[in-house]
Design a protein around this motif. Sequence first.
Motif, mmCIF file in Angstrom:
data_model
loop_
_atom_site.group_PDB
_atom_site.id
_atom_site.type_symbol
_atom_site.label_atom_id
_atom_site.label_comp_id
_atom_site.label_asym_id
_atom_site.label_seq_id
_atom_site.Cartn_x
_atom_site.Cartn_y
_atom_site.Cartn_z
ATOM 1 N N SER A 139 -1.823 -31.969 9.124
ATOM 2 C CA SER A 139 -2.564 -32.371 8.116
ATOM 3 C C SER A 139 -3.036 -30.965 7.594
ATOM 4 O O SER A 139 -4.128 -30.565 8.432
ATOM 5 N N ALA A 140 -2.814 -30.453 6.637
ATOM 6 C CA ALA A 140 -3.619 -29.395 6.026
ATOM 7 C C ALA A 140 -4.901 -29.429 5.604
ATOM 8 O O ALA A 140 -5.792 -28.513 5.801
ATOM 9 N N LYS A 141 -5.356 -30.698 5.396
ATOM 10 C CA LYS A 141 -6.708 -30.841 4.973
ATOM 11 C C LYS A 141 -7.627 -31.056 6.214
ATOM 12 O O LYS A 141 -8.713 -30.425 6.248
ATOM 13 N N THR A 142 -7.222 -31.683 7.275
ATOM 14 C CA THR A 142 -7.784 -31.768 8.358
ATOM 15 C C THR A 142 -7.539 -30.884 9.481
ATOM 16 O O THR A 142 -8.355 -31.022 10.461
ATOM 17 N N LYS A 143 -6.666 -30.100 8.957
ATOM 18 C CA LYS A 143 -6.086 -29.097 10.260
ATOM 19 C C LYS A 143 -5.551 -29.811 11.454
ATOM 20 O O LYS A 143 -5.298 -29.214 12.561
ATOM 21 N N GLU A 144 -5.220 -30.992 11.367
ATOM 22 C CA GLU A 144 -4.862 -31.785 12.522
ATOM 23 C C GLU A 144 -3.143 -31.229 12.687
ATOM 24 O O GLU A 144 -2.278 -31.204 12.081
ATOM 25 N N VAL B 2 10.211 -29.262 11.426
ATOM 26 C CA VAL B 2 9.569 -30.080 10.417
ATOM 27 C C VAL B 2 8.444 -30.220 10.587
ATOM 28 O O VAL B 2 7.940 -30.546 11.840
ATOM 29 N N ALA B 3 7.456 -30.119 9.591
ATOM 30 C CA ALA B 3 5.994 -30.439 9.578
ATOM 31 C C ALA B 3 5.945 -31.364 8.539
ATOM 32 O O ALA B 3 6.009 -31.234 7.377
ATOM 33 N N VAL B 4 5.488 -32.709 9.180
ATOM 34 C CA VAL B 4 5.217 -33.911 8.428
ATOM 35 C C VAL B 4 3.710 -33.971 8.024
ATOM 36 O O VAL B 4 3.084 -33.961 8.679
ATOM 37 N N ASN B 5 3.599 -33.175 6.782
ATOM 38 C CA ASN B 5 2.127 -32.938 6.418
ATOM 39 C C ASN B 5 1.640 -34.369 5.849
ATOM 40 O O ASN B 5 2.083 -35.284 5.542
ATOM 41 N N LYS B 6 0.216 -34.042 5.380
ATOM 42 C CA LYS B 6 -0.445 -35.158 4.799
ATOM 43 C C LYS B 6 -0.787 -36.563 5.725
ATOM 44 O O LYS B 6 -0.574 -37.586 5.237
ATOM 45 N N MET B 7 -0.615 -36.346 6.988
ATOM 46 C CA MET B 7 -0.972 -37.248 7.853
ATOM 47 C C MET B 7 -2.311 -37.974 7.837
ATOM 48 O O MET B 7 -2.488 -38.960 7.968
ATOM 49 N N ASP B 8 -3.214 -37.281 6.990
ATOM 50 C CA ASP B 8 -4.474 -37.942 6.883
ATOM 51 C C ASP B 8 -4.549 -38.950 5.762
ATOM 52 O O ASP B 8 -5.938 -39.873 5.727
ATOM 53 N N PRO C 290 -4.094 -42.443 3.796
ATOM 54 C CA PRO C 290 -3.966 -43.836 4.406
ATOM 55 C C PRO C 290 -2.313 -44.491 4.108
ATOM 56 O O PRO C 290 -1.806 -45.582 4.716
ATOM 57 N N THR C 291 -1.722 -43.863 3.056
ATOM 58 C CA THR C 291 -0.516 -44.372 2.468
ATOM 59 C C THR C 291 0.688 -43.396 3.590
ATOM 60 O O THR C 291 1.714 -43.658 3.250
ATOM 61 N N ALA C 292 0.154 -42.653 4.472
ATOM 62 C CA ALA C 292 1.359 -42.073 5.287
ATOM 63 C C ALA C 292 1.985 -42.907 5.791
ATOM 64 O O ALA C 292 1.701 -43.764 6.572
ATOM 65 N N ASN C 293 3.565 -42.692 5.915
ATOM 66 C CA ASN C 293 4.564 -43.401 6.685
ATOM 67 C C ASN C 293 5.442 -42.491 7.433
ATOM 68 O O ASN C 293 6.677 -42.389 6.911
ATOM 69 N N PRO C 294 4.889 -42.095 8.601
ATOM 70 C CA PRO C 294 5.912 -41.097 9.304
ATOM 71 C C PRO C 294 7.035 -41.584 9.906
ATOM 72 O O PRO C 294 7.971 -40.832 9.750
ATOM 73 N N ASP C 295 7.104 -43.015 9.943
ATOM 74 C CA ASP C 295 8.375 -43.642 10.603
ATOM 75 C C ASP C 295 9.339 -43.581 9.446
ATOM 76 O O ASP C 295 10.799 -43.190 9.963
ATOM 77 N N LEU C 296 9.222 -43.856 8.501
ATOM 78 C CA LEU C 296 9.965 -43.663 7.288
ATOM 79 C C LEU C 296 10.630 -42.502 7.035
ATOM 80 O O LEU C 296 11.862 -42.067 6.923
ATOM 81 N N VAL C 297 9.860 -41.292 7.173
ATOM 82 C CA VAL C 297 9.901 -39.858 6.956
ATOM 83 C C VAL C 297 11.049 -39.539 8.149
ATOM 84 O O VAL C 297 12.151 -38.676 7.849
ATOM 85 N N GLN C 298 10.864 -39.934 9.236
ATOM 86 C CA GLN C 298 11.877 -39.528 10.494
ATOM 87 C C GLN C 298 13.302 -40.343 10.285
ATOM 88 O O GLN C 298 14.017 -39.759 10.637
ATOM 89 N N HIS C 299 13.202 -41.467 9.735
ATOM 90 C CA HIS C 299 14.471 -42.170 9.542
ATOM 91 C C HIS C 299 15.158 -41.349 8.378
ATOM 92 O O HIS C 299 16.424 -41.276 8.490
ATOM 93 N N GLN C 300 14.409 -40.872 7.357
ATOM 94 C CA GLN C 300 15.117 -40.236 6.330
ATOM 95 C C GLN C 300 15.684 -39.004 6.900
ATOM 96 O O GLN C 300 16.753 -38.557 6.444
ATOM 97 N N LEU C 301 15.019 -38.218 7.525
ATOM 98 C CA LEU C 301 15.351 -37.065 8.080
ATOM 99 C C LEU C 301 16.694 -37.169 9.045
ATOM 100 O O LEU C 301 17.359 -36.360 9.054
ATOM 101 N N ALA C 302 16.425 -38.189 9.823
ATOM 102 C CA ALA C 302 17.724 -38.653 10.725
ATOM 103 C C ALA C 302 18.939 -38.721 9.929
ATOM 104 O O ALA C 302 19.987 -38.417 10.375
ATOM 105 N N ASP C 303 18.762 -39.374 8.774
ATOM 106 C CA ASP C 303 19.988 -39.557 7.944
ATOM 107 C C ASP C 303 20.528 -38.288 7.560
ATOM 108 O O ASP C 303 21.897 -38.255 7.108
ATOM 109 N N LEU C 304 19.889 -37.120 7.364
ATOM 110 C CA LEU C 304 20.282 -35.922 7.206
ATOM 111 C C LEU C 304 20.511 -35.032 8.166
ATOM 112 O O LEU C 304 20.826 -33.898 7.903
ATOM 113 N N GLY C 305 20.529 -35.453 9.461
ATOM 114 C CA GLY C 305 20.948 -34.635 10.494
ATOM 115 C C GLY C 305 20.068 -34.318 11.305
ATOM 116 O O GLY C 305 20.210 -33.597 12.230
#
Length: 672
Positions: free
Chosen positions: A317-322, A278-284, A286-301
Amino acid sequence: MPISNKSKSQSPGKGKGTTRLESKARPTGNSSGAQNSRGNKPGGGRNAGAQRPHSDASSAQRGDRRATAKTAEAEPRPKTLELPQQITLRELAERMGCSPIELIKQLMNAGVMANINQQIDYDTAAIVAEDMGYTVKEYQPPAPVLEEEPVAPTEPAHRRTYTAEEQKYLTERPPVVTILGHVDHGKTSLLDVIRSSSVQSHEAGGITQHIGAYQIQVNGKAITFLDTPGHEAFTAMRARGAKVTDLVILVVAADDGVQPQTREAIDHARAARVPIIVAVNKMDLPTANPDLVQHQLADLGLVPEDWGGDSIQVFVSAKTKEGIDNLLDMILLVAEMAELKANPRREAEGAVVEGKLDRARGPIATLLLQEGTLKTGDTIVVGQTYGRIKAMFDYQGNPIKRATPSMPVVVMGLKDVPDAGDTFKQVDSERIAREIVEERQQQAAAAAQPTVKLSLEDIFEQAQAGKVKELNLILKADVQGSIEPIRNSLEKINVGDLRIRFVHEGVGNVGESDVMLAIASEAIVIGFSVNVDPAAQRLAEAEGISIRTYNIIYRLIEDVQLALAGMLEPEQVEVVQGQAIVREVFSIPRVGNIAGSQVMEGKAHRNNRVRVKRDDKVVFEGRVGSLKRFAKDVREVTTGMECGIGIDGFNDIQVGDILEFYTLESVKRTEK
């Protein structure tokens, strides 16, 4: 009151144990005394004297028996007991190796009255056993062995096995990676960043942007990326037999989370039996919420490794290359664990990534080599075409003479344009290639009539014949709340060795993507309170995919259960004949409203059943009462023509309504 451990630790000369031993010894002593008194009766003195040695010998034997009895009682009993919640006195005595009477006495001393067949609870039994010198623990029944669903292999289905001779020549090959995800989550941007950071900006030939595959170098190792336009194309390649992907990168936007196409992409990747990073993109953002994404992914196994799971998740982040370098390192790590290898010495074989017709060069095909070594001048068979390779280019457009496994190349020299997903194989000559292609074309013509690959009606018979071990289902429902009870009910069905496996679940009408996934996974599509898109219906009929729709949950569950048990009765199957749209509504006295309609596809027959749809919802089902064209009764009206349609029992016709014409055909099971 429980018996104290102190009474159990008294010396042998005191307490109950000694009393029991003494009571056992007394009858023997009394017997001996009686014999002696009989031997000393008057007139029997000599006989008594003669019998004394015998009496001494008997006393010695009795002494030996008493010693043996004491030794037997002194032998240590098992000192650990496992006791259930309830146990009878008889069974407890057997486990402790003592007399039930002894236990009854102990219980009486503790103030408990019980008979030999009476059950006592664990606490009472434990107190008695501990007072008699035992260590007691509660019996824990073994955990029920749950039949785990077969875990999809981590290695892709196309991984072949090699003979001992071939294993001598195996070499490591680069991983083949496909990037999937929801629209606007940054798949293309991520690909561009990876490519621009690892590939020269100037490329010859201008081919790279259109070949659909390329390679990059990371720490001296190559990674091949397939640039497929979404998971539909990914599955379309699988449906044609091309199983080329070793790893899927699932792109999820950190500010948007899991979306419907994200779920579809996960199901498509799992159906292909390939690992997912899983590549959680757009981390740059300000509205990024990686914890929510991980919870949603965990619900899918997809449980992150940080949470104790096995899902590799990288924040990028595809924009900052992070995080791009970390993502590439994870790809190499997974590839290293998978031990991807190929035999470069065998005949070349692989799959078509895409094909096109170039005005100047003729048929052009992008090939991904999976085995062997492909060279300029080789003859290959590709699907239903063939050719001798006249020229070959790498992903940068540079001419090359040879290609190795996992390398994407563009080739010229084919007789025709192949389809994406076709497989290719090297042969010795063009004559052999032509013969193979002619045979394939004949087989394709013979198989032109659609045949149902798998249906509920014949699942049991195919299972009995060993052809299938599980029933693959694609479930579509009107709302998310309908999916869970249907899935739970179907998962409880257990008939012999047959299993139910859900390839994909989703909300909305059955579409082409669902049918493509069913083709690739040999699945049956089941819809609940949803419609089937016309394009999906045509594709299913052409490919022989079974689509079944229901409006009642228990009927759906009952059909699947009866099918698995081999008892599914013949059913009435809907066959869609055509569709029309209402352009105008005419009110005819003593007749009612007539729908002035135009047939959009198929045909409208006078005796058809008709389904009236409004805003994608069915508002009426009935029969066509009348069918006219220019005031003349007709039997049928074909695509593009206008007509007047009367519907029995329905006058609430509105402009824009969709009229779907269908017939019911009885499908009977054939005994094999």
